[in-house]
Write a protein that holds these residues in place. Structure first.
Motif, PDB file in Angstrom:
ATOM      1  N   GLY A  10       0.801  -1.213   0.000  1.00  0.00           N
ATOM      2  CA  GLY A  10       0.000   0.000   0.000  1.00  0.00           C
ATOM      3  C   GLY A  10       0.836   1.265   0.000  1.00  0.00           C
ATOM      4  N   ARG A  11       2.123   1.130  -0.244  1.00  0.00           N
ATOM      5  CA  ARG A  11       3.020   2.283  -0.238  1.00  0.00           C
ATOM      6  C   ARG A  11       3.264   2.788  -1.657  1.00  0.00           C
ATOM      7  NH1 ARG A  11       7.763   0.225   3.990  1.00  0.00           N
ATOM      8  NH2 ARG A  11       6.412   0.113   5.847  1.00  0.00           N
ATOM      9  N   ILE A  12       3.510   4.089  -1.757  1.00  0.00           N
ATOM     10  CA  ILE A  12       3.828   4.680  -3.055  1.00  0.00           C
ATOM     11  C   ILE A  12       5.230   4.237  -3.462  1.00  0.00           C
ATOM     12  CG2 ILE A  12       4.194   6.817  -4.333  1.00  0.00           C
ATOM     13  CD1 ILE A  12       2.201   8.161  -2.420  1.00  0.00           C
ATOM     14  N   GLU A  13       5.312   3.514  -4.567  1.00  0.00           N
ATOM     15  CA  GLU A  13       6.599   3.016  -5.040  1.00  0.00           C
ATOM     16  C   GLU A  13       7.164   3.869  -6.172  1.00  0.00           C
ATOM     17  OE1 GLU A  13       5.921  -1.066  -6.040  1.00  0.00           O
ATOM     18  OE2 GLU A  13       5.893  -1.704  -3.929  1.00  0.00           O
ATOM     19  N   GLN A  14       6.279   4.472  -6.950  1.00  0.00           N
ATOM     20  CA  GLN A  14       6.689   5.356  -8.031  1.00  0.00           C
ATOM     21  C   GLN A  14       5.665   6.479  -8.140  1.00  0.00           C
ATOM     22  OE1 GLN A  14       7.986   3.427 -11.835  1.00  0.00           O
ATOM     23  NE2 GLN A  14       7.241   1.556 -10.865  1.00  0.00           N
ATOM     24  N   LEU A  15       6.112   7.626  -8.610  1.00  0.00           N
ATOM     25  CA  LEU A  15       5.182   8.705  -8.925  1.00  0.00           C
ATOM     26  C   LEU A  15       5.802   9.602  -9.980  1.00  0.00           C
ATOM     27  CD1 LEU A  15       6.203  11.630  -7.595  1.00  0.00           C
ATOM     28  CD2 LEU A  15       5.325  10.606  -5.507  1.00  0.00           C
ATOM     29  N   ALA A  16       4.938  10.342 -10.637  1.00  0.00           N
ATOM     30  CA  ALA A  16       5.399  11.310 -11.630  1.00  0.00           C
ATOM     31  C   ALA A  16       4.399  12.446 -11.704  1.00  0.00           C
ATOM     32  CB  ALA A  16       5.563  10.662 -13.001  1.00  0.00           C
ATOM     33  N   ALA A  17       4.910  13.620 -12.033  1.00  0.00           N
ATOM     34  CA  ALA A  17       4.076  14.797 -12.261  1.00  0.00           C
ATOM     35  C   ALA A  17       4.589  15.502 -13.506  1.00  0.00           C
ATOM     36  CB  ALA A  17       4.120  15.735 -11.064  1.00  0.00           C
ATOM     37  N   LEU A  18       3.665  16.099 -14.251  1.00  0.00           N
ATOM     38  CA  LEU A  18       4.013  16.731 -15.518  1.00  0.00           C
ATOM     39  C   LEU A  18       3.223  18.018 -15.684  1.00  0.00           C
ATOM     40  CD1 LEU A  18       5.118  16.772 -18.487  1.00  0.00           C
ATOM     41  CD2 LEU A  18       3.168  15.311 -19.081  1.00  0.00           C
ATOM     42  N   ARG A  19       3.918  19.112 -15.970  1.00  0.00           N
ATOM     43  CA  ARG A  19       3.256  20.371 -16.307  1.00  0.00           C
ATOM     44  C   ARG A  19       3.081  20.436 -17.817  1.00  0.00           C
ATOM     45  NH1 ARG A  19       2.983  24.846 -12.590  1.00  0.00           N
ATOM     46  NH2 ARG A  19       2.279  26.039 -14.404  1.00  0.00           N
ATOM     47  N   ALA A  20       1.834  20.504 -18.255  1.00  0.00           N
ATOM     48  CA  ALA A  20       1.560  20.535 -19.692  1.00  0.00           C
ATOM     49  C   ALA A  20       2.055  21.821 -20.333  1.00  0.00           C
ATOM     50  CB  ALA A  20       0.065  20.369 -19.934  1.00  0.00           C
ATOM     51  N   ASP A  21       2.040  22.919 -19.570  1.00  0.00           N
ATOM     52  CA  ASP A  21       2.390  24.214 -20.154  1.00  0.00           C
ATOM     53  C   ASP A  21       3.892  24.416 -20.294  1.00  0.00           C
ATOM     54  OD1 ASP A  21       2.571  24.202 -17.395  1.00  0.00           O
ATOM     55  OD2 ASP A  21       1.891  26.269 -17.142  1.00  0.00           O
ATOM     56  N   THR A  22       4.680  23.784 -19.434  1.00  0.00           N
ATOM     57  CA  THR A  22       6.132  23.983 -19.472  1.00  0.00           C
ATOM     58  C   THR A  22       6.900  22.732 -19.870  1.00  0.00           C
ATOM     59  OG1 THR A  22       6.458  23.379 -17.141  1.00  0.00           O
ATOM     60  CG2 THR A  22       5.918  25.691 -17.628  1.00  0.00           C
ATOM     61  N   GLY A  23       6.266  21.559 -19.715  1.00  0.00           N
ATOM     62  CA  GLY A  23       6.960  20.306 -19.967  1.00  0.00           C
ATOM     63  C   GLY A  23       7.823  19.845 -18.813  1.00  0.00           C
ATOM     64  N   ASP A  24       7.846  20.603 -17.705  1.00  0.00           N
ATOM     65  CA  ASP A  24       8.648  20.225 -16.540  1.00  0.00           C
ATOM     66  C   ASP A  24       8.049  18.992 -15.868  1.00  0.00           C
ATOM     67  OD1 ASP A  24      10.337  22.358 -16.978  1.00  0.00           O
ATOM     68  OD2 ASP A  24       9.257  23.699 -15.614  1.00  0.00           O
ATOM     69  N   THR A  25       8.917  18.159 -15.309  1.00  0.00           N
ATOM     70  CA  THR A  25       8.466  16.910 -14.705  1.00  0.00           C
ATOM     71  C   THR A  25       9.120  16.683 -13.350  1.00  0.00           C
ATOM     72  OG1 THR A  25      10.224  15.599 -15.752  1.00  0.00           O
ATOM     73  CG2 THR A  25       8.156  15.837 -16.973  1.00  0.00           C
ATOM     74  N   VAL A  26       8.469  15.837 -12.568  1.00  0.00           N
ATOM     75  CA  VAL A  26       9.037  15.272 -11.341  1.00  0.00           C
ATOM     76  C   VAL A  26       8.835  13.770 -11.426  1.00  0.00           C
ATOM     77  CG1 VAL A  26       8.824  15.073  -8.838  1.00  0.00           C
ATOM     78  CG2 VAL A  26       8.597  17.315  -9.926  1.00  0.00           C
ATOM     79  N   VAL A  27       9.886  13.010 -11.147  1.00  0.00           N
ATOM     80  CA  VAL A  27       9.798  11.554 -11.204  1.00  0.00           C
ATOM     81  C   VAL A  27      10.449  10.972  -9.954  1.00  0.00           C
ATOM     82  CG1 VAL A  27      10.460   9.471 -12.460  1.00  0.00           C
ATOM     83  CG2 VAL A  27       9.832  11.536 -13.730  1.00  0.00           C
ATOM     84  N   PHE A  28       9.776   9.995  -9.345  1.00  0.00           N
ATOM     85  CA  PHE A  28      10.320   9.252  -8.202  1.00  0.00           C
ATOM     86  C   PHE A  28      10.121   7.764  -8.450  1.00  0.00           C
ATOM     87  CE2 PHE A  28       9.020   6.816  -4.440  1.00  0.00           C
ATOM     88  CZ  PHE A  28      10.214   6.820  -3.727  1.00  0.00           C
ATOM     89  N   PRO A  29      11.158   6.900  -8.207  1.00  0.00           N
ATOM     90  CA  PRO A  29      12.531   7.268  -7.868  1.00  0.00           C
ATOM     91  C   PRO A  29      13.258   7.849  -9.073  1.00  0.00           C
ATOM     92  CG  PRO A  29      12.327   4.896  -8.185  1.00  0.00           C
ATOM     93  CD  PRO A  29      10.949   5.462  -8.331  1.00  0.00           C
ATOM     94  N   PRO A  30      14.449   8.409  -8.909  1.00  0.00           N
ATOM     95  CA  PRO A  30      15.368   8.356  -7.765  1.00  0.00           C
ATOM     96  C   PRO A  30      14.995   9.335  -6.657  1.00  0.00           C
ATOM     97  CG  PRO A  30      16.314   9.679  -9.501  1.00  0.00           C
ATOM     98  CD  PRO A  30      15.026   9.134 -10.055  1.00  0.00           C
ATOM     99  N   GLY A  31      15.816   9.330  -5.601  1.00  0.00           N
ATOM    100  CA  GLY A  31      15.599  10.198  -4.459  1.00  0.00           C
ATOM    101  C   GLY A  31      14.630   9.592  -3.472  1.00  0.00           C
ATOM    102  N   THR A  32      14.195  10.419  -2.519  1.00  0.00           N
ATOM    103  CA  THR A  32      13.251   9.962  -1.509  1.00  0.00           C
ATOM    104  C   THR A  32      11.847  10.424  -1.872  1.00  0.00           C
ATOM    105  OG1 THR A  32      13.414  11.940  -0.116  1.00  0.00           O
ATOM    106  CG2 THR A  32      15.063  10.195   0.227  1.00  0.00           C
ATOM    107  N   LEU A  33      10.863   9.752  -1.312  1.00  0.00           N
ATOM    108  CA  LEU A  33       9.479  10.116  -1.576  1.00  0.00           C
ATOM    109  C   LEU A  33       9.190  11.526  -1.082  1.00  0.00           C
ATOM    110  CD1 LEU A  33       6.630   9.455  -2.511  1.00  0.00           C
ATOM    111  CD2 LEU A  33       6.237   8.310  -0.309  1.00  0.00           C
TER     112      LEU A  33
END
Length: 215
Positions: free
Chosen positions: A12-35
């Motif tokens: 039940g833990r978050i193992e991966q996540l991602a976020a994407l801004r449609a207007d800029t194309g900037d992203t956040v991806v986990f992993p790497p790093g800590t949650l």
């Protein structure tokens, strides 16, 4: 901003996540790093975004994020859940061609879990939904007016107010306007007395009956 999570079936833990801004194309991806680092970056990425988009966002992604850290700013942002919106935008085929397993709301990606790809696909689904609603506005404005009111009684989906204002080029209708539109839509296709009771119930229990009546 579109987001997607992958959660362990057993933990039940978050193992991966991602976020994407449609207007800029900037992203956040986990992993790497800590949650926690990734959640902080997602908060920063959300600054200036109008709303958060995701597929099954309200029932799945947001509760998991809230369980990890209920104080994140993005949890207070307006939301558009493309899974909830699909039956309205695509009434004859509510499970969009990008959706692979409609029963659990997963999106069509490659065979490996890829939350960034799923976030991108959620944006594609949303764009198709917006186009479908714009076409529907020309053909059935009463339907869009009713949906605007019915689907924005629940604050968890308040991003839909922005969407319908964009599509309809009008602010959220009043209760009286919504009831009149619903009455016109039901005239000749539903029992008059039952329709009258239903329209009256809309005023009394808008949050409970809003989405079911929209569908």
């Amino acid at each position: 901003m579109a987001i997607d999570l992958e959660v362990g079936r057993n933990t039940g833990r978050i193992e991966q996540l991602a976020a994407l801004r449609a207007d800029t194309g900037d992203t956040v991806v986990f992993p790497p790093g800590t949650l926690q680092d990734a959640l902080g970056k997602m908060d920063a990425l959300s600054d200036g975004a109008a709303f958060v988009i995701g597929h099954n966002l309200i029932a799945f992604d947001l509760p998991h994020l809230r369980a990890v850290d209920p104080n994140r700013r993005l949890l207070n942002m307006p939301v558009i859940d493309t899974l909830r919106l699909s039956p309205l935008a695509f009434p004859r085929n509510p499970y969009h061609h990008l959706v692979k397993h409609y029963q659990d709301g997963q999106l069509l990606g490659d065979r490996r879990n890829n939350p960034l790809l799923d976030a991108e696909l959620a944006l594609l689904v949303f764009r198709d939904q917006e186009d479908a609603l714009k076409a529907m506005q020309d053909a059935a404005p009463d339907r869009l007016l009713a949906w605007h009111w019915l689907t924005t009684r629940d604050d968890t989906a308040s991003g839909l107010d922005w969407l319908f204002m964009t599509v309809r080029r009008a602010r959220v209708p009043s209760l009286a306007e919504a009831q009149a539109a619903i009455a016109r839509l039901l005239a000749g296709v539903a029992c008059h007395s039952a329709s009258t009771r239903l329209i009256e119930q809309v005023a009394v229990e808008p949050t409970r009956v809003g989405w079911p009546l929209a569908y």
